[in-house]
Design a protein around this motif. Sequence first.
Motif, mmCIF file in Angstrom:
data_model
loop_
_atom_site.group_PDB
_atom_site.id
_atom_site.type_symbol
_atom_site.label_atom_id
_atom_site.label_comp_id
_atom_site.label_asym_id
_atom_site.label_seq_id
_atom_site.Cartn_x
_atom_site.Cartn_y
_atom_site.Cartn_z
ATOM 1 N N GLN A 310 0.865 -1.313 0.112
ATOM 2 C CA GLN A 310 0.160 0.393 -0.296
ATOM 3 C C GLN A 310 1.038 1.138 -0.012
ATOM 4 O OE1 GLN A 310 -3.374 0.277 -0.188
ATOM 5 N NE2 GLN A 310 -3.950 -1.696 0.076
ATOM 6 N N SER A 313 2.571 1.679 -3.518
ATOM 7 C CA SER A 313 1.775 2.495 -4.676
ATOM 8 C C SER A 313 1.149 3.678 -4.458
ATOM 9 C CB SER A 313 0.543 1.573 -4.832
ATOM 10 O OG SER A 313 -0.148 1.796 -3.702
ATOM 11 N N ASN A 315 -1.282 4.943 -1.926
ATOM 12 C CA ASN A 315 -2.504 4.169 -1.519
ATOM 13 C C ASN A 315 -2.379 5.036 0.011
ATOM 14 O OD1 ASN A 315 -3.143 3.799 -3.697
ATOM 15 N ND2 ASN A 315 -3.702 1.355 -3.512
ATOM 16 N N ILE A 316 -0.986 4.571 0.455
ATOM 17 C CA ILE A 316 -1.126 5.274 2.414
ATOM 18 C C ILE A 316 0.119 5.450 1.909
ATOM 19 C CG2 ILE A 316 -0.104 4.145 4.140
ATOM 20 C CD1 ILE A 316 -2.120 2.072 3.654
ATOM 21 N N LYS A 317 0.289 7.059 2.187
ATOM 22 C CA LYS A 317 1.445 7.968 3.128
ATOM 23 C C LYS A 317 1.668 8.222 4.151
ATOM 24 C CE LYS A 317 0.291 10.845 -1.064
ATOM 25 N NZ LYS A 317 -0.321 9.791 -2.179
ATOM 26 N N GLN A 337 -5.173 7.391 9.690
ATOM 27 C CA GLN A 337 -5.469 8.465 8.959
ATOM 28 C C GLN A 337 -5.736 9.480 9.214
ATOM 29 O OE1 GLN A 337 -7.448 5.769 10.118
ATOM 30 N NE2 GLN A 337 -8.515 4.418 9.187
#
Length: 344
Positions: A310, A313, A315-317, A337
Motif C-alpha cells: 500500500q 503504490s 495509496n498510503i502515505k 488516517q
Amino acid sequence: ELVEVQSNSEDDYVQNLRTLAAEKKYLVIVAVGFMMTDAVKQVAGEYPDQKFAIIDGFDPEMPDNVMMILFKENEGSALAGALAGLIAANDGKDKVGIVLGMEIPPLYKFEAGYRFGVKWAEDYYKQKEGKDVNIDVLYQYTGSFNDAAKGKAAAQAQLQQGAWIIYQVAGGTGLGVFDAVKDVLDSQGKTMGPPFAIGVDSPQDWIKPGVIIASMTKRVDVGVYTAVKDAVEGTFKGGVVELGLKEDGVGISTVDDVMTMFDSLPENTQQQKLEDLGLSSRDELRQYLENTRKQIPDWVWGALDELKAQIESGNIKVPAPMDKESMEEVRAAQTWQEMMELAE
C-alpha cells in the motif's frame, strides 16, 4: 577501483575530502553520514567539476555537483510499528516502546513512522478479529548515540511499564535496549521473545538472536550504487534522491539479509559470536533466526507485506515531520488516517 578513507575525527572531514578531490581521478566521492554535510558543502564548492554524493546529508544550499541521498525511514519505521503493534495486539498487550538517540529532526521520521505503523496495526487487528485495541507508544530520547547504559536504562523503564516490543533508533546506545530485553527473557528462563526488540539501520538480528525479531534496514549500499551508476552512465545530477520502500532503500530485515550481514563480518568475529551463542555452525544460526520468527503468527508477516504494498503504490502515505511542532501533531493524532492527512 575503490579508494576508502577513514576519518579519525570530524576535524579530518574537510582535509580528507580535499585530498581526494585534488587528485581529480575519482568518478564520484561518496561521504557517509549527516555529520559530513558541512564539509561536503565546503569542498564541493571548491571543486565544482568533481561529483560528490552524501548519504543522509541535506542542505538546501548544497552545490549542484552533490547528490544528497536520503532515506524514507518513516516508511521503514511504519513497518516496524506495524510489526510491534500486531505482536502486542495478538498477545493482548497494550504498550510498545521506542528508544531514540538525540532529539534531532532526522529521528522524528523514525518516531512518526513507528507511531503510524502502530495505529495501522490497531485498525488491521480490529478488522481481522473484530476487537478494539488501543496500544500506547512509550518513547524516550536518550540524548546520545554511543551510551549503551543509557539505552538499557530507558528500555528497562519501558519494559517495567509494560512495553512488549521496543524499537531501538539510537546507534550504540540502542545496544543497551537489546541487553534489557534479554535480561527479561533470561529472568523468565526463555531463549526467545516476546518481549522482543527491533533493530535499526542494518540487519542487527544476529547480535542477539531470539531477542531481536527483525530490524528496520537502511540500504546505504543501494544509495551508493545509485550515485556510482549515475556517474558511470553519465546521468549524474546534483540534488536530493530519496529512497523508500519502493526503491528498496528501506525495509524490514529477512533471515537472508541477516545471514548476508553475518557473512560479511571478519571470520574471527563470526566464530566468537557462534561460540557466545552456543552454536556450532552458521546453519544453526539461520535455524535459530527462523525459529525466532516462528514465535509470531504467519498472518502478522502477511500483514506487513500488505502495508508495504500500500505504501509502495502510494495509496498510503506516512508522515515525515521535520520539526518539533509537526512531530507533536503526529503524537496527538488518534488514527493512522489522521496521520496520513498530516503527511499530505
